[in-house]
Scaffold this motif. Structure first.
Motif, PDB file in Angstrom:
ATOM      1  N   LEU A 282       0.829  -1.206   0.000  1.00 53.70           N
ATOM      2  CA  LEU A 282       0.000   0.000   0.000  1.00 53.70           C
ATOM      3  C   LEU A 282       0.865   1.259   0.000  1.00 53.70           C
ATOM      4  N   VAL A 283       1.979   1.209   0.733  1.00 52.04           N
ATOM      5  CA  VAL A 283       2.899   2.348   0.753  1.00 52.04           C
ATOM      6  C   VAL A 283       3.481   2.583  -0.634  1.00 52.04           C
ATOM      7  N   ILE A 284       3.864   1.506  -1.321  1.00 60.33           N
ATOM      8  CA  ILE A 284       4.412   1.632  -2.680  1.00 60.33           C
ATOM      9  C   ILE A 284       3.379   2.250  -3.616  1.00 60.33           C
ATOM     10  N   LEU A 285       2.125   1.803  -3.503  1.00 57.50           N
ATOM     11  CA  LEU A 285       1.056   2.341  -4.345  1.00 57.50           C
ATOM     12  C   LEU A 285       0.829   3.829  -4.060  1.00 57.50           C
ATOM     13  N   ALA A 286       0.708   4.177  -2.787  1.00 60.96           N
ATOM     14  CA  ALA A 286       0.469   5.579  -2.427  1.00 60.96           C
ATOM     15  C   ALA A 286       1.644   6.462  -2.834  1.00 60.96           C
ATOM     16  N   ALA A 287       2.877   5.985  -2.623  1.00 59.72           N
ATOM     17  CA  ALA A 287       4.059   6.762  -2.988  1.00 59.72           C
ATOM     18  C   ALA A 287       4.159   6.930  -4.502  1.00 59.72           C
ATOM     19  N   SER A 288       3.738   5.908  -5.251  1.00 54.28           N
ATOM     20  CA  SER A 288       3.753   5.995  -6.715  1.00 54.28           C
ATOM     21  C   SER A 288       2.811   7.083  -7.209  1.00 54.28           C
ATOM     22  N   LEU A 289       1.607   7.117  -6.643  1.00 58.29           N
ATOM     23  CA  LEU A 289       0.639   8.147  -7.029  1.00 58.29           C
ATOM     24  C   LEU A 289       1.140   9.542  -6.659  1.00 58.29           C
ATOM     25  N   PHE A 290       1.760   9.641  -5.489  1.00 62.93           N
ATOM     26  CA  PHE A 290       2.330  10.911  -5.052  1.00 62.93           C
ATOM     27  C   PHE A 290       3.453  11.357  -5.988  1.00 62.93           C
TER      28      PHE A 290
ATOM     29  N   ILE B 102      10.387   5.980  -0.771  1.00 62.46           N
ATOM     30  CA  ILE B 102      11.342   6.856  -1.454  1.00 62.46           C
ATOM     31  C   ILE B 102      11.661   6.333  -2.854  1.00 62.46           C
ATOM     32  N   VAL B 103      11.875   5.016  -2.965  1.00 66.77           N
ATOM     33  CA  VAL B 103      12.194   4.421  -4.265  1.00 66.77           C
ATOM     34  C   VAL B 103      11.048   4.627  -5.247  1.00 66.77           C
ATOM     35  N   ALA B 104       9.820   4.331  -4.827  1.00 70.56           N
ATOM     36  CA  ALA B 104       8.659   4.446  -5.708  1.00 70.56           C
ATOM     37  C   ALA B 104       8.417   5.896  -6.113  1.00 70.56           C
ATOM     38  N   THR B 105       8.537   6.804  -5.169  1.00 70.57           N
ATOM     39  CA  THR B 105       8.295   8.219  -5.466  1.00 70.57           C
ATOM     40  C   THR B 105       9.287   8.760  -6.482  1.00 70.57           C
ATOM     41  N   SER B 106      10.577   8.472  -6.279  1.00 70.01           N
ATOM     42  CA  SER B 106      11.595   9.011  -7.180  1.00 70.01           C
ATOM     43  C   SER B 106      11.454   8.443  -8.592  1.00 70.01           C
ATOM     44  N   ALA B 107      11.194   7.132  -8.709  1.00 68.89           N
ATOM     45  CA  ALA B 107      11.044   6.512 -10.029  1.00 68.89           C
ATOM     46  C   ALA B 107       9.858   7.098 -10.779  1.00 68.89           C
ATOM     47  N   MET B 108       8.718   7.248 -10.105  1.00 69.16           N
ATOM     48  CA  MET B 108       7.511   7.773 -10.752  1.00 69.16           C
ATOM     49  C   MET B 108       7.677   9.248 -11.127  1.00 69.16           C
ATOM     50  N   ALA B 109       8.318  10.015 -10.262  1.00 70.68           N
ATOM     51  CA  ALA B 109       8.463  11.452 -10.518  1.00 70.68           C
ATOM     52  C   ALA B 109       9.319  11.724 -11.746  1.00 70.68           C
ATOM     53  N   ILE B 110      10.367  10.920 -11.938  1.00 75.67           N
ATOM     54  CA  ILE B 110      11.235  11.114 -13.101  1.00 75.67           C
ATOM     55  C   ILE B 110      10.459  10.890 -14.392  1.00 75.67           C
TER      56      ILE B 110
ATOM     57  N   ILE C  12      12.365  -3.455  -8.153  1.00 71.53           N
ATOM     58  CA  ILE C  12      11.695  -4.161  -9.250  1.00 71.53           C
ATOM     59  C   ILE C  12      10.198  -3.871  -9.239  1.00 71.53           C
ATOM     60  N   LEU C  13       9.564  -3.964  -8.062  1.00 64.66           N
ATOM     61  CA  LEU C  13       8.122  -3.729  -7.957  1.00 64.66           C
ATOM     62  C   LEU C  13       7.748  -2.306  -8.356  1.00 64.66           C
ATOM     63  N   ALA C  14       8.525  -1.332  -7.888  1.00 58.73           N
ATOM     64  CA  ALA C  14       8.222   0.070  -8.188  1.00 58.73           C
ATOM     65  C   ALA C  14       8.267   0.333  -9.684  1.00 58.73           C
ATOM     66  N   ASN C  15       9.258  -0.246 -10.367  1.00 61.26           N
ATOM     67  CA  ASN C  15       9.360  -0.043 -11.810  1.00 61.26           C
ATOM     68  C   ASN C  15       8.272  -0.777 -12.579  1.00 61.26           C
ATOM     69  N   LEU C  16       7.883  -1.968 -12.098  1.00 61.57           N
ATOM     70  CA  LEU C  16       6.789  -2.688 -12.755  1.00 61.57           C
ATOM     71  C   LEU C  16       5.465  -1.963 -12.561  1.00 61.57           C
ATOM     72  N   MET C  17       5.257  -1.383 -11.376  1.00 61.37           N
ATOM     73  CA  MET C  17       4.018  -0.643 -11.117  1.00 61.37           C
ATOM     74  C   MET C  17       3.940   0.638 -11.933  1.00 61.37           C
ATOM     75  N   MET C  18       5.090   1.058 -12.446  1.00 56.96           N
ATOM     76  CA  MET C  18       5.095   2.262 -13.272  1.00 56.96           C
ATOM     77  C   MET C  18       4.268   2.077 -14.548  1.00 56.96           C
ATOM     78  N   LEU C  19       4.195   0.841 -15.044  1.00 55.52           N
ATOM     79  CA  LEU C  19       3.439   0.602 -16.280  1.00 55.52           C
ATOM     80  C   LEU C  19       1.950   0.914 -16.124  1.00 55.52           C
ATOM     81  N   PRO C  20       1.220   0.262 -15.197  1.00 52.67           N
ATOM     82  CA  PRO C  20      -0.215   0.581 -15.092  1.00 52.67           C
ATOM     83  C   PRO C  20      -0.474   2.001 -14.593  1.00 52.67           C
ATOM     84  N   ILE C  21       0.293   2.446 -13.593  1.00 52.52           N
ATOM     85  CA  ILE C  21       0.058   3.793 -13.057  1.00 52.52           C
ATOM     86  C   ILE C  21       0.450   4.854 -14.082  1.00 52.52           C
ATOM     87  N   GLY C  22       1.565   4.626 -14.776  1.00 52.35           N
ATOM     88  CA  GLY C  22       1.974   5.560 -15.826  1.00 52.35           C
ATOM     89  C   GLY C  22       0.970   5.606 -16.961  1.00 52.35           C
ATOM     90  N   TYR C  23       0.406   4.436 -17.303  1.00 55.93           N
ATOM     91  CA  TYR C  23      -0.609   4.395 -18.357  1.00 55.93           C
ATOM     92  C   TYR C  23      -1.827   5.234 -17.971  1.00 55.93           C
TER      93      TYR C  23
END
Length: 498
Positions: free
Chosen positions: A18-26, A61-69, A362-373
Motif C-alpha cells: 500500500l505504501v508503494i502504491l500511495a508513494a507511486s501516485l504521489f 522513497i524508491v517508488a516516489t523518485s522513479a515515478m516522478a522522473i 523491481i516492484l516500483a518499476n513494474l508498477m510504473m506501467l499501469p500507473i503511468g498508463y
C-alpha cells in the motif's frame, strides 16, 4: 537463499504494498507539476518515514523518485515545460511529436523505456554493485574535471542551430555558477550584498525560470490560443511501442548502460545521464537531421538513461555511503535513522533488508506501467483545459516550487529574472539547455580544477597522468577537434572526387 526469502517476506506485506502504491501516485503528481522535482518529493516524504518501518520507508522513497522522473515528461510533452530536470534533455523532441498529434505515442515509448531502464539499472545494482562502486571511487579531481568538461562539450554539440549561440548560452550558465563564495579565498563573488546568494544560485529556480516561466511569457506574448497540441481519438498509448522497441532496442540497452554508469558516479545523477545519453544518441544516429524535430530515437536513449541513472546512484550510496545524487543524499540519512548503516557490511546483514530494497526497486518499476498508463490517459487535461486557465495555475506552481526550495523570496526573484532573460534568449534563437548544464557543472569544473592544481602545484600535465583521466581528456579533445577533422575530411573527399 534464506536472506532473500526474508527480504521477500518484508516486502510482500499489505502495509508495504500500500505504501508503494500511495508513494507511486504521489510521485506521479509531483513529477507532472512543473517546478516540483523528484528531490522535493522525496524531501517531503522524510517526515512521514519517521513513523514507518525500514522497508516501507525506503520503498516509499524508491517508488516516489522513479515515478516522478517519468511523470516529468508529461508536461514536457504537452506544454514544452519539463516537470523534472531529468526530462529537460529531450523535452524538445517530445513536444514536437505532440505538436504532430503523437503525444501519447511519445509518452508510451517513454514509459516503456523508463520501466526498462529502471529494471536494467536495478539488475546491474544487484549483480555488480561492488565493482561499479569501486570504479567510481577511483575517480579523483582529475577525472571529475574531465567528466564535467565532457558534459559541457556535449551540451554544445547536441544543440541544434548555431554552435556560437550555444557556446554563448553555455557561458551564461557558467557565469551563474560563479556566484557565491570563492573556493580559494572565501570572498563573495557577484552577490551584490545579498546574503542568500552566498551559497550560489540555486539550480531549481533557474530551471523553472528558463523552461516554465519563459514558456508562459511566450504564450502571453503571442496573444493566441493555439498553444494546444493535436491529438486524435485513435492515438493509442502503446500502439506504436512494439515497432519502436523492435527498431531501437539497441538504443534502450545503450541508454540504460550509460545511465547506470553515470548514475554510479557520485554527484552525477539522472540529469547528467540523460544529457550524455542524448548526446551519444545524436552522435551515433543515422538521422541526425531529425533531432530537434520530434525524433523517437533521442527519447528512447535519454528516457532509458535517466531512470537507470536513479538505480545507478544507489550503488555508491549503499556500498560506500557516498550519495550518487541529491535523492540518495536524503536516503542515506533515512538509512541511518532506520539502523541500516550504508557500507560493505550492509550486504552481510542477515535480516534481508538489502534484498527487500532490491525487490522494492523491481516492484516500483513494474508498477510504473499501469500507473503511468493511467497518468498518460488522464494527461489530456493539459489539452482540454483552456490555456488562459492552465497558464496562471502553472505560474502559481512555479512560484511555490521556487520558494519552497529554501523558503526564500530571493529564489523567486531569481526565477523571475532568469525567466525574462531566457525569454529574450529564446526569442533570438539561443538554446537555453547549455545554460542549464553550465550552471550545474560549472562549480564541478572549477572546484575540481582548483583542487587538482593545489595538489600538483600547478602542473597541467597531471590531468593526463592517470589512465582514466587521460582517456576522458583524449575524448574531450577529440570532440573539440571533430568539426575541424570533419571539415578536413570533407575537403579531402571533394578533392579526391574531382
Amino acid at each position: 537463499m534464506d536472506t532473500f526469502i526474508n527480504g521477500l517476506n518484508l516486502v510482500l506485506t499489505v502495509d508495504t504494498l500500500l505504501v508503494i502504491l500511495a508513494a507511486s501516485l504521489f510521485g506521479i503528481f509531483v513529477g507532472a507539476v512543473p517546478g516540483l522535482t523528484a528531490t522535493m518529493a522525496v524531501a517531503l516524504l522524510v517526515p512521514v518515514t519517521f513513523y514507518m518501518d525500514p522497508t516501507p520507508a525506503i520503498a516509499a522513497i524508491v517508488a516516489t523518485s522513479a515515478m516522478a522522473i517519468f511523470a516529468g515528461d508529461i508536461p514536457g510533452t504537452y506544454l514544452n515545460i519539463p516537470g523534472t530536470p531529468a526530462s529537460a534533455a529531450y523535452v524538445g523532441e517530445s513536444h514536437m511529436l505532440a505538436r504532430q498529434g503523437r503525444a501519447r505515442e511519445a509518452l508510451g515509448i517513454n514509459l516503456v523505456c523508463s520501466v526498462f531502464g529502471g529494471i536494467f539499472g536495478t539488475v546491474v545494482l544487484i549483480v555488480v554493485a561492488q565493482f561499479l562502486a569501486e570504479v567510481a571511487l577511483k575517480f579523483s579531481a582529475f577525472e571529475y574535471f574531465w567528466l564535467a568538461i565532457l558534459g559541457l562539450s556535449c551540451s554544445i554539440f547536441i544543440s541544434s542551430g548555431s554552435k556560437i549561440k550555444a557556446s554563448l548560452s553555455l557561458l551564461f550558465g557558467l557565469l551563474l555558477s560563479t556566484v557565491g563564495l570563492d573556493m580559494m579565498s572565501g570572498a563573495p563573488r557577484f552577490t551584490f550584498g545579498v546574503p542568500d546568494l552566498m551559497a550560489g544560485v540555486n539550480f531549481i529556480p533557474v530551471m523553472i525560470g528558463m523552461f516554465a516561466l519563459s514558456e508562459l511569457m511566450k504564450y502571453y506574448g503571442s496573444h493566441s490560443e493555439n498553444k494546444k497540441v493535436n491529438m486524435t481519438s485513435s492515438d493509442n498509448v502503446f500502439s506504436q511501442v512494439p515497432v519502436h522497441v523492435k527498431k531501437y532496442w539497441p538504443n534502450m540497452l545503450r541508454g540504460s548502460s550509460i545511465g547506470t554508469l553515470i548514475g554510479a558516479l557520485p554527484g552525477a545523477g539522472a540529469d547528467i545521464a540523460a544529457w550524455i545519453s542524448y548526446a551519444v544518441s545524436k552522435g551515433k544516429s543515422k538521422d541526425k537531421s531529425q533531432y530537434g524535430k520530434g525524433h523517437i530515437e533521442g527519447i528512447v536513449d535519454a528516457s532509458s538513461a535517466n531512470n537507470s541513472g536513479i538505480s545507478g546512484a544507489w550503488v555508491p550510496a549503499l556500498v560506500f555511503g557516498i550519495p550518487g545524487d541529491s535523492i540518495t543524499a536524503i536516503v542515506i540519512g533515512v538509512l541511518y535513522m532506520k539502523g541500516m548503516n550504508p557500507g560493505p557490511t550492509i550486504f552481510m546483514d542477515g535480516s534481508g533488508l538489502i534484498y527487500a530494497l532490491f525487490i522494492v526497486f523491481i516492484l516500483a518499476n513494474l508498477m510504473m506501467l499501469p500507473i503511468g498508463y493511467m497518468a498518460i490517459r488522464l494527461s489530456k487535461i493539459f489539452i482540454l483545459t483552456p490555456s488562459r486557465v492552465l497558464m496562471p495555475i502553472i505560474l502559481c506552481f512555479c512560484i511555490v516550487g521556487a520558494f519552497a526550495i529554501n523558503n526564500s523570496m530571493t529564489d523567486v526573484w531569481i526565477m523571475l529574472i532568469i525567466g525574462l532573460i531566457s525569454h529574450l534568449l529564446i526569442s533570438n534563437d539561443f538554446p537555453v539547455a547549455p545554460a542549464i548544464l553550465g550552471l550545474v557543472l560549472g562549480t564541478t569544473v572549477e572546484n575540481n580544477f582548483m583542487s587538482a592544481m593545489m595538489r600538483t602545484g600547478g602542473d597541467l600535465t597531471s590531468f593526463f597522468a592517470r589512465p582514466i583521466s587521460a582517456t576522458l581528456g583524449i575524448m574531450v579533445i577529440f570532440i573539440w577537434c571533430s568539426p575541424l577533422i570533419m571539415a578536413i575530411y570533407k575537403g579531402y573527399t571533394q578533392r579526391s572526387n574531382v
